[in-house]
Design an enzyme around this catalytic site. Sequence first.
Site, PDB file in Angstrom:
ATOM      1  N   ASN A  89      31.514 -35.197   8.949  1.00 38.45           N
ATOM      2  CA  ASN A  89      30.476 -34.260   8.519  1.00 38.45           C
ATOM      3  C   ASN A  89      30.997 -32.853   8.251  1.00 38.45           C
ATOM      4  OD1 ASN A  89      28.241 -35.924   8.532  1.00 38.45           O
ATOM      5  ND2 ASN A  89      27.789 -35.585  10.696  1.00 38.45           N
ATOM      6  N   THR A 115      54.921 -50.162 -15.101  1.00 36.12           N
ATOM      7  CA  THR A 115      53.533 -50.579 -15.232  1.00 36.12           C
ATOM      8  C   THR A 115      53.310 -51.098 -16.638  1.00 36.12           C
ATOM      9  OG1 THR A 115      52.900 -48.832 -13.693  1.00 36.12           O
ATOM     10  CG2 THR A 115      51.141 -49.834 -14.981  1.00 36.12           C
ATOM     11  N   LYS A 166      51.873 -51.631 -20.068  1.00 32.35           N
ATOM     12  CA  LYS A 166      51.099 -50.758 -20.945  1.00 32.35           C
ATOM     13  C   LYS A 166      50.804 -51.483 -22.261  1.00 32.35           C
ATOM     14  CE  LYS A 166      51.585 -47.222 -18.089  1.00 32.35           C
ATOM     15  NZ  LYS A 166      50.451 -46.679 -17.311  1.00 32.35           N
ATOM     16  N   LYS A 201      47.454 -50.520 -20.229  1.00 35.56           N
ATOM     17  CA  LYS A 201      46.996 -51.166 -19.003  1.00 35.56           C
ATOM     18  C   LYS A 201      45.701 -51.933 -19.195  1.00 35.56           C
ATOM     19  CE  LYS A 201      45.636 -46.566 -17.293  1.00 35.56           C
ATOM     20  NZ  LYS A 201      45.790 -45.653 -16.160  1.00 35.56           N
ATOM     21  N   LYS A 234      54.204 -54.247 -12.732  1.00 29.78           N
ATOM     22  CA  LYS A 234      52.984 -54.093 -11.950  1.00 29.78           C
ATOM     23  C   LYS A 234      51.745 -53.987 -12.821  1.00 29.78           C
ATOM     24  CE  LYS A 234      51.642 -50.216 -10.026  1.00 29.78           C
ATOM     25  NZ  LYS A 234      50.565 -49.743 -10.940  1.00 29.78           N
ATOM     26  N   ASP A 252      48.126 -52.074 -13.279  1.00 26.79           N
ATOM     27  CA  ASP A 252      47.699 -50.711 -12.985  1.00 26.79           C
ATOM     28  C   ASP A 252      46.385 -50.740 -12.228  1.00 26.79           C
ATOM     29  OD1 ASP A 252      48.040 -47.958 -12.935  1.00 26.79           O
ATOM     30  OD2 ASP A 252      48.616 -47.859 -15.032  1.00 26.79           O
ATOM     31  N   GLU A 253      45.901 -49.548 -11.869  1.00 23.78           N
ATOM     32  CA  GLU A 253      44.791 -49.473 -10.927  1.00 23.78           C
ATOM     33  C   GLU A 253      43.499 -50.059 -11.456  1.00 23.78           C
ATOM     34  OE1 GLU A 253      44.235 -45.877 -13.491  1.00 23.78           O
ATOM     35  OE2 GLU A 253      45.951 -46.917 -12.626  1.00 23.78           O
ATOM     36  N   HIS A 287      48.141 -48.725  -4.663  1.00 26.95           N
ATOM     37  CA  HIS A 287      48.036 -47.686  -5.683  1.00 26.95           C
ATOM     38  C   HIS A 287      47.091 -46.611  -5.158  1.00 26.95           C
ATOM     39  CE1 HIS A 287      47.167 -45.566  -9.380  1.00 26.95           C
ATOM     40  NE2 HIS A 287      48.015 -46.305 -10.049  1.00 26.95           N
ATOM     41  N   ARG A 288      47.480 -45.350  -5.275  1.00 23.87           N
ATOM     42  CA  ARG A 288      46.688 -44.261  -4.678  1.00 23.87           C
ATOM     43  C   ARG A 288      45.534 -43.821  -5.575  1.00 23.87           C
ATOM     44  NH1 ARG A 288      50.574 -38.871  -4.895  1.00 23.87           N
ATOM     45  NH2 ARG A 288      50.885 -38.793  -7.145  1.00 23.87           N
ATOM     46  N   HIS A 314      52.139 -45.024  -3.836  1.00 27.04           N
ATOM     47  CA  HIS A 314      52.547 -44.027  -4.823  1.00 27.04           C
ATOM     48  C   HIS A 314      52.563 -42.658  -4.154  1.00 27.04           C
ATOM     49  CE1 HIS A 314      52.032 -46.537  -8.599  1.00 27.04           C
ATOM     50  NE2 HIS A 314      51.629 -47.329  -7.613  1.00 27.04           N
ATOM     51  N   LYS A 325      54.756 -36.471 -15.073  1.00 28.91           N
ATOM     52  CA  LYS A 325      53.485 -35.927 -15.540  1.00 28.91           C
ATOM     53  C   LYS A 325      52.472 -35.674 -14.433  1.00 28.91           C
ATOM     54  CE  LYS A 325      51.227 -40.382 -16.485  1.00 28.91           C
ATOM     55  NZ  LYS A 325      50.655 -41.264 -17.521  1.00 28.91           N
ATOM     56  N   SER A 377      56.100 -42.742  -9.900  1.00 26.96           N
ATOM     57  CA  SER A 377      55.700 -43.163 -11.244  1.00 26.96           C
ATOM     58  C   SER A 377      54.906 -42.056 -11.903  1.00 26.96           C
ATOM     59  CB  SER A 377      54.860 -44.448 -11.185  1.00 26.96           C
ATOM     60  OG  SER A 377      53.664 -44.240 -10.479  1.00 26.96           O
TER      61      SER A 377
END
Length: 491
Positions: free
Chosen positions: A130, A180, A182, A184, A208, A210-211, A300-301, A333, A340, A385
């Site tokens: 809270n 990853t 692509k 994705k 892998k 991706d998220e 994956h974060r 991650h 980037k 990554s």
Amino acid sequence: MASETMKEGKERYKSGVLPYKKMGYWEPDYKVKDTDVLAMFRITPQPGMDPEEVAAAVAGESSTATWTVVWTDRLTACEMYRAKAYRCDPVPNTGEGTKTEAQYFAYIAYELDLFEGGSIANLTASIIGNVFGMKAVKALRLEDMRIPVAYLKTFQGPATGVIVERERLDKFGRPLLGATTKPKLGLSGRNYGRVVYEALKGGLDFMKDDENINSQPFMHWRDRFLYCMEAVNKASAATGEVKGHYLNVTAGTMEEMYKRAEFAKSLGSVIIMIDLVIGYTAIQSMAIWARQNDMILHLHRAGNSTYSRQKNHGMSFRVICKWMRMAGVDHIHAGTVVGKLEGDPLMIRGYYDTLLDIHTPINLEKGLFFEQEWASLNKCMPVASGGIHAGQMHQLLTYLGDDVVLQFGGGTIGHPQGIQAGAVANRTALEVMVLARNEGRDIWNEGPQILQDAAKWCAPLKAGLDTWKDVSFNYESTDTPDFVPSATTSV
């Protein structure tokens, strides 16, 4: 003395509203115990508010307090159960212009009995439950925690860990390489599998999901799993190396996630993947499943920056790293420094230390405010990554070391000569840089020339360097050290 105690008791339990400091939540002389859970918050008080009162309010509302005096406190061992704010320091001005209002570091101690063993959900319900909505604070950020060994021992830790993962994969002395797939979203199962095969055949250790690739109409999860594992098996046969693909089992229910994980296991996958957004309880449940089924668990974060990126409010990613190591994931991650995505070099190094050290000392320049003993919990492999490529290999190896998965998504699949050539470029860059480092060369300064020399006999590497040589993402990080690094500090 007895009469004074009775008088204090009468005042303390007189109906009405008391300042949190007078309710017992501010105790500057408190002696921290080895069994205490410690938290350090960055608080930005509302104008005119006493910072010590705000620190006491945070301690109170994250433990036993409410807005008014309640007599039922006397039915408990209330002095023990109250969290104690025991220190409140002004945040130093580093001269970077990031701090426009007065901020304070508030240190709070919690009795171990306040928490259920082995439950990240219960821990977080108190620590971040809270308090972030309190009107007394204009902004609040959880910067760091110290988890006592007694509490750590109630968590299983990473299901596999770095050492056993390397043994299963038969890969030693270098970072692991990944990518990853692509784009994705949008590929059919067959084309998705083709990308996986080409990259693994070219020299990567992992591919892998991706998220956000789960089970959409263009490619349902079962098709993806089948095509990806066909690609893994063919690439393993062609190269003689153990390969893997992070099969994302994230779904809307635990029952569906278990179903997908079991199917991945039946296909012979060495690794599955989940997203941070599934929640702490689901993460712990999947970690238990992974341990029981000898499966590496990749996290994956996804979603973390919604609360970890801003410097004055939310929580530091280093806390997420601690919780996830406790919860039992094998990968997470954790930033790249270059690339980037957000990441100050010292802050990123602090995350990596949190995931990999068996004992983490205080290091204010890396954002580590507490000494942390990890009590034999396995190490958690950091994953780098986001916008990295072969031309940065000397930087990545210097900053991040060997225990890391370097994932080049666009830096593999965007290669002008194709996916397999992109993987060859990455593997070549890694191996020549590791060799140079092991020979004692100064790869930080000599790295670009080492890569250029290798590019003379590796056409895919030359094409990659020519394509991405000028690409950089030089934006100022929003999460920077509060303490100026000394001349001897190294990342």
